[in-house]
Design a protein around this motif. Structure first.
Motif, PDB file in Angstrom:
ATOM      1  N   UNK A  53      -8.708  14.826 -43.146  1.00  0.00           N
ATOM      2  CA  UNK A  53      -7.649  15.589 -42.475  1.00  0.00           C
ATOM      3  C   UNK A  53      -7.852  15.653 -40.959  1.00  0.00           C
ATOM      4  N   UNK A  54      -9.076  15.840 -40.417  1.00  0.00           N
ATOM      5  CA  UNK A  54      -9.220  15.869 -38.943  1.00  0.00           C
ATOM      6  C   UNK A  54      -8.761  14.592 -38.249  1.00  0.00           C
ATOM      7  N   UNK A  55      -8.776  13.469 -38.947  1.00  0.00           N
ATOM      8  CA  UNK A  55      -8.321  12.210 -38.342  1.00  0.00           C
ATOM      9  C   UNK A  55      -6.821  11.976 -38.523  1.00  0.00           C
ATOM     10  N   UNK A  56      -6.141  12.909 -39.167  1.00  0.00           N
ATOM     11  CA  UNK A  56      -4.710  12.725 -39.415  1.00  0.00           C
ATOM     12  C   UNK A  56      -3.888  12.619 -38.134  1.00  0.00           C
ATOM     13  N   UNK A  57      -4.096  13.474 -37.111  1.00  0.00           N
ATOM     14  CA  UNK A  57      -3.295  13.310 -35.884  1.00  0.00           C
ATOM     15  C   UNK A  57      -3.473  11.944 -35.221  1.00  0.00           C
ATOM     16  N   UNK A  58      -4.715  11.446 -35.210  1.00  0.00           N
ATOM     17  CA  UNK A  58      -4.960  10.132 -34.609  1.00  0.00           C
ATOM     18  C   UNK A  58      -4.223   9.039 -35.367  1.00  0.00           C
ATOM     19  N   UNK A  59      -4.295   9.086 -36.696  1.00  0.00           N
ATOM     20  CA  UNK A  59      -3.583   8.085 -37.493  1.00  0.00           C
ATOM     21  C   UNK A  59      -2.065   8.202 -37.301  1.00  0.00           C
ATOM     22  N   UNK A  60      -1.589   9.435 -37.232  1.00  0.00           N
ATOM     23  CA  UNK A  60      -0.147   9.640 -37.069  1.00  0.00           C
ATOM     24  C   UNK A  60       0.343   9.087 -35.728  1.00  0.00           C
ATOM     25  N   UNK A  61      -0.403   9.339 -34.670  1.00  0.00           N
ATOM     26  CA  UNK A  61      -0.005   8.828 -33.355  1.00  0.00           C
ATOM     27  C   UNK A  61      -0.081   7.305 -33.314  1.00  0.00           C
ATOM     28  N   UNK A  62      -1.109   6.746 -33.934  1.00  0.00           N
ATOM     29  CA  UNK A  62      -1.234   5.284 -33.955  1.00  0.00           C
ATOM     30  C   UNK A  62      -0.076   4.649 -34.719  1.00  0.00           C
ATOM     31  N   UNK A  63       0.262   5.207 -35.879  1.00  0.00           N
ATOM     32  CA  UNK A  63       1.372   4.672 -36.656  1.00  0.00           C
ATOM     33  C   UNK A  63       2.700   4.869 -35.928  1.00  0.00           C
ATOM     34  N   UNK A  64       2.836   5.977 -35.210  1.00  0.00           N
ATOM     35  CA  UNK A  64       4.073   6.219 -34.453  1.00  0.00           C
ATOM     36  C   UNK A  64       4.228   5.204 -33.334  1.00  0.00           C
ATOM     37  N   UNK A  65       3.132   4.880 -32.648  1.00  0.00           N
ATOM     38  CA  UNK A  65       3.208   3.850 -31.599  1.00  0.00           C
ATOM     39  C   UNK A  65       3.587   2.501 -32.195  1.00  0.00           C
ATOM     40  N   UNK A  66       2.981   2.148 -33.325  1.00  0.00           N
ATOM     41  CA  UNK A  66       3.341   0.893 -33.986  1.00  0.00           C
ATOM     42  C   UNK A  66       4.814   0.897 -34.390  1.00  0.00           C
ATOM     43  N   UNK A  67       5.271   2.039 -34.859  1.00  0.00           N
ATOM     44  CA  UNK A  67       6.668   2.153 -35.270  1.00  0.00           C
ATOM     45  C   UNK A  67       7.604   1.972 -34.084  1.00  0.00           C
ATOM     46  N   UNK A  68       7.285   2.602 -32.955  1.00  0.00           N
ATOM     47  CA  UNK A  68       8.132   2.463 -31.765  1.00  0.00           C
ATOM     48  C   UNK A  68       8.108   1.033 -31.236  1.00  0.00           C
ATOM     49  N   UNK A  69       6.966   0.365 -31.343  1.00  0.00           N
ATOM     50  CA  UNK A  69       6.913  -1.055 -30.948  1.00  0.00           C
ATOM     51  C   UNK A  69       7.828  -1.900 -31.835  1.00  0.00           C
ATOM     52  N   UNK A  70       7.828  -1.606 -33.142  1.00  0.00           N
ATOM     53  CA  UNK A  70       8.712  -2.348 -34.048  1.00  0.00           C
ATOM     54  C   UNK A  70      10.180  -2.084 -33.737  1.00  0.00           C
ATOM     55  N   UNK A  71      10.498  -0.830 -33.411  1.00  0.00           N
ATOM     56  CA  UNK A  71      11.885  -0.504 -33.058  1.00  0.00           C
ATOM     57  C   UNK A  71      12.276  -1.220 -31.769  1.00  0.00           C
ATOM     58  N   UNK A  72      11.342  -1.278 -30.803  1.00  0.00           N
ATOM     59  CA  UNK A  72      11.625  -2.003 -29.568  1.00  0.00           C
ATOM     60  C   UNK A  72      11.891  -3.483 -29.808  1.00  0.00           C
ATOM     61  N   UNK A  73      11.113  -4.092 -30.693  1.00  0.00           N
ATOM     62  CA  UNK A  73      11.349  -5.497 -31.022  1.00  0.00           C
ATOM     63  C   UNK A  73      12.685  -5.685 -31.732  1.00  0.00           C
ATOM     64  N   UNK A  74      13.037  -4.751 -32.605  1.00  0.00           N
ATOM     65  CA  UNK A  74      14.320  -4.829 -33.285  1.00  0.00           C
ATOM     66  C   UNK A  74      15.472  -4.768 -32.294  1.00  0.00           C
ATOM     67  N   UNK A  75      15.361  -3.867 -31.321  1.00  0.00           N
ATOM     68  CA  UNK A  75      16.440  -3.731 -30.333  1.00  0.00           C
ATOM     69  C   UNK A  75      16.520  -4.944 -29.410  1.00  0.00           C
ATOM     70  N   UNK A  76      15.361  -5.446 -28.991  1.00  0.00           N
ATOM     71  CA  UNK A  76      15.364  -6.614 -28.104  1.00  0.00           C
ATOM     72  C   UNK A  76      15.936  -7.838 -28.802  1.00  0.00           C
TER      73      UNK A  76
END
Length: 267
Positions: free
Chosen positions: A238-261
């Protein structure tokens, strides 16, 4: 001349309102799938009202919308296009929560807590595991802590620049969306692998004890120990959950950026 002037002004107002109709369709589609916006605590009336307010606030800042008759065949296809864009964005933004949904289901099944269910009609199922509800509450706090609701609106606003109204659906964007779904399962496997390994190790040890001493009642001893070890693994991760969540969110935003481009480049 004076008799026809109010009618002429009314037609201008109707044409101006058309520029707000298409963003409203996309907003409603996003709110029906985006995390927390689709929660049962936010009723449909609130979502419609929120979409109307946001459309009225940002409608004038959006790119110029082509003049399309909403009642024509092209207008209906354009409305369906905006709904498709909104659903794709909403589902993509929901993928991080889906990752931890898979994690909760896998961990609960390994712990032997699959029978402990929680009524969850929001996710399209009759119930979800208690472990996932723990992750969901923590993810909801993290989502609000990083201003995820503002991030959803920012992504939605930028989508009108990359996917303008009337641009048509793009094949490459949907291809990347399918790949993002595969990314969900790979991320869930990586997150659950340490806990699943611990659960399998515990079950292997009890299976070995059963071979050594068949008279030992392992059902009354194995299930509590497995649940305790599973809760210990959750407590340690559980203490590593915020780090994993932020990492997955960055990956998700990168994928959305590629989709838009790709959607912009494919026009």
């Amino acid at each position: 001349m004076h008799a026809t002037e109010p009618l002429f002004q009314a037609s201008q107002y109707l044409q101006a309102l058309q520029g707000y109709w298409w963003p409203f369709c996309r907003l409603m589609a996003v709110f029906s799938m985006a995390p927390l916006f689709n929660h049962k605590a936010m009723s449909r009336k609130i979502r419609v009202l929120l979409a109307l307010v946001i459309t009225a606030a940002v409608g004038a800042a959006l790119p110029t919308v082509p003049q399309i008759d909403p009642l024509s065949a092209r207008g209906v296809m354009t409305a369906l296009e905006q709904i498709a864009f909104g659903l794709m964005l909403g589902l993509t933004l929901q993928l991080v929560f889906t990752v931890f949904s898979v994690v909760g289901e896998v961990v609960s099944s390994q712990m032997g807590m699959s029978m402990a269910r929680y009524n969850d009609p929001i996710n399209g199922v009759s119930s979800s595991s208690i472990v996932y509800q723990l992750y969901f509450v923590l993810l909801a706090f993290l989502f609000l802590a990083i201003d995820g609701h503002l991030l959803v609106l920012s992504v939605l606003f930028k989508s009108f620049s990359h996917w303008p109204v009337g641009s048509g659906l793009n094949y490459h964007s949907y291809t990347l969306f399918i790949k993002a779904i595969a990314w969900v399962f790979s991320a869930a496997v990586l997150l659950t692998l340490p806990m699943v390994f611990c659960m399998v190790l515990v079950q292997f040890c009890f299976g070995l004890l059963n071979r050594i001493s068949p008279s030992m009642n392992l059902f009354s001893l194995g299930f509590p120990i497995t649940i305790v070890v599973g809760l210990l693994c959750i407590y340690m991760t559980i203490p590593n959950l915020p780090e994993h969540y932020l990492h997955l969110t960055r990956e998700l935003l990168d994928n959305i950026g590629l989709m838009m481009e790709d959607g912009q480049g494919g026009q």
